[in-house]
Design an enzyme around this catalytic site. Structure first.
Site, short mmCIF file in Angstrom:
data_model
loop_
_atom_site.label_atom_id
_atom_site.label_comp_id
_atom_site.label_asym_id
_atom_site.label_seq_id
_atom_site.Cartn_x
_atom_site.Cartn_y
_atom_site.Cartn_z
N ASP A 11 9.94 11.85 -56.02
CA ASP A 11 8.75 11.73 -56.85
C ASP A 11 8.77 10.33 -57.45
O ASP A 11 9.45 10.07 -58.44
CB ASP A 11 8.76 12.80 -57.95
N GLU A 71 6.18 12.15 -52.49
CA GLU A 71 4.87 12.55 -52.97
C GLU A 71 3.95 11.33 -52.99
O GLU A 71 4.34 10.27 -53.47
CB GLU A 71 4.97 13.16 -54.36
N ASP A 143 10.31 15.17 -63.77
CA ASP A 143 10.41 14.30 -62.59
C ASP A 143 11.36 14.90 -61.55
O ASP A 143 11.07 14.90 -60.36
CB ASP A 143 10.88 12.90 -62.98
#
Length: 171
Positions: A11, A71, A143
């Protein structure tokens, strides 16, 4: 797909890049580890990108994933912030690629849909479902939870691609 695959979900962020590693055997998932690579806002941009690079390289060296997933980031209204995030995302894509890993990218709605069932799920819902799907996981930050969600999404999509290939259907 009968062999275990080790997947890393990423991420990207300039301040905090989450990472999560899972084992996947084609049917079930097992939590391995997760964490965050943080940079200081007082560092120069090159310094922050170097911290991300070195941190991700160390994680990949430690856990030896077979595949990576990142992502996709959305473009926000602040152009300068978007540019900075894009630079961090470039490093996050580069590190696993340089390690010889195949790197998949997933839109955040696809990740949410894979984990929660809704593309508009809130961060809290993602954290709850990550803990449900990976009972031994205890991500300390959103996160890290988001990175595990990316890894879960990647596992789901890996199975789809593998099953389609087994039946001669193009991916």
């Amino acid at each position: 797909m009968t062999e275990n695959m080790r997947l890393i979900g990423l991420d990207p962020g300039l301040r905090k890049t989450g990472w999560g590693v899972v084992e996947f055997n084609g049917v079930s998932l097992e939590y391995v580890d997760c964490g965050v690579i943080s940079t200081l806002g007082t560092e120069t941009m090159p310094g922050r990108l170097a911290v991300l690079y070195e941190g991700l390289a160390a994680v990949i060296e430690k856990w030896h994933p077979d595949s990576a997933a990142v992502e996709e980031t959305f473009v926000n209204k602040n152009g300068a912030s978007t540019l900075k995030l894009g630079q961090a995302r470039g490093v996050v894509l580069l590190v696993p690629a340089l390690a010889g890993l195949e790197v998949a990218e997933y839109h955040n709605r696809t990740v949410k849909r894979s984990v929660v069932g809704s593309g508009r799920a809130a961060k809290q819902q993602i954290q709850v479902m990550v803990r449900h799907l990976l009972p031994t996981a205890d991500p300390k930050t959103s996160d890290a939870a988001d990175a595990l969600a990316v890894a879960i999404c990647h596992a789901h999509h890996s199975v789809s691609v593998t099953h389609r290939a087994a039946f001669g259907v193009p991916a």
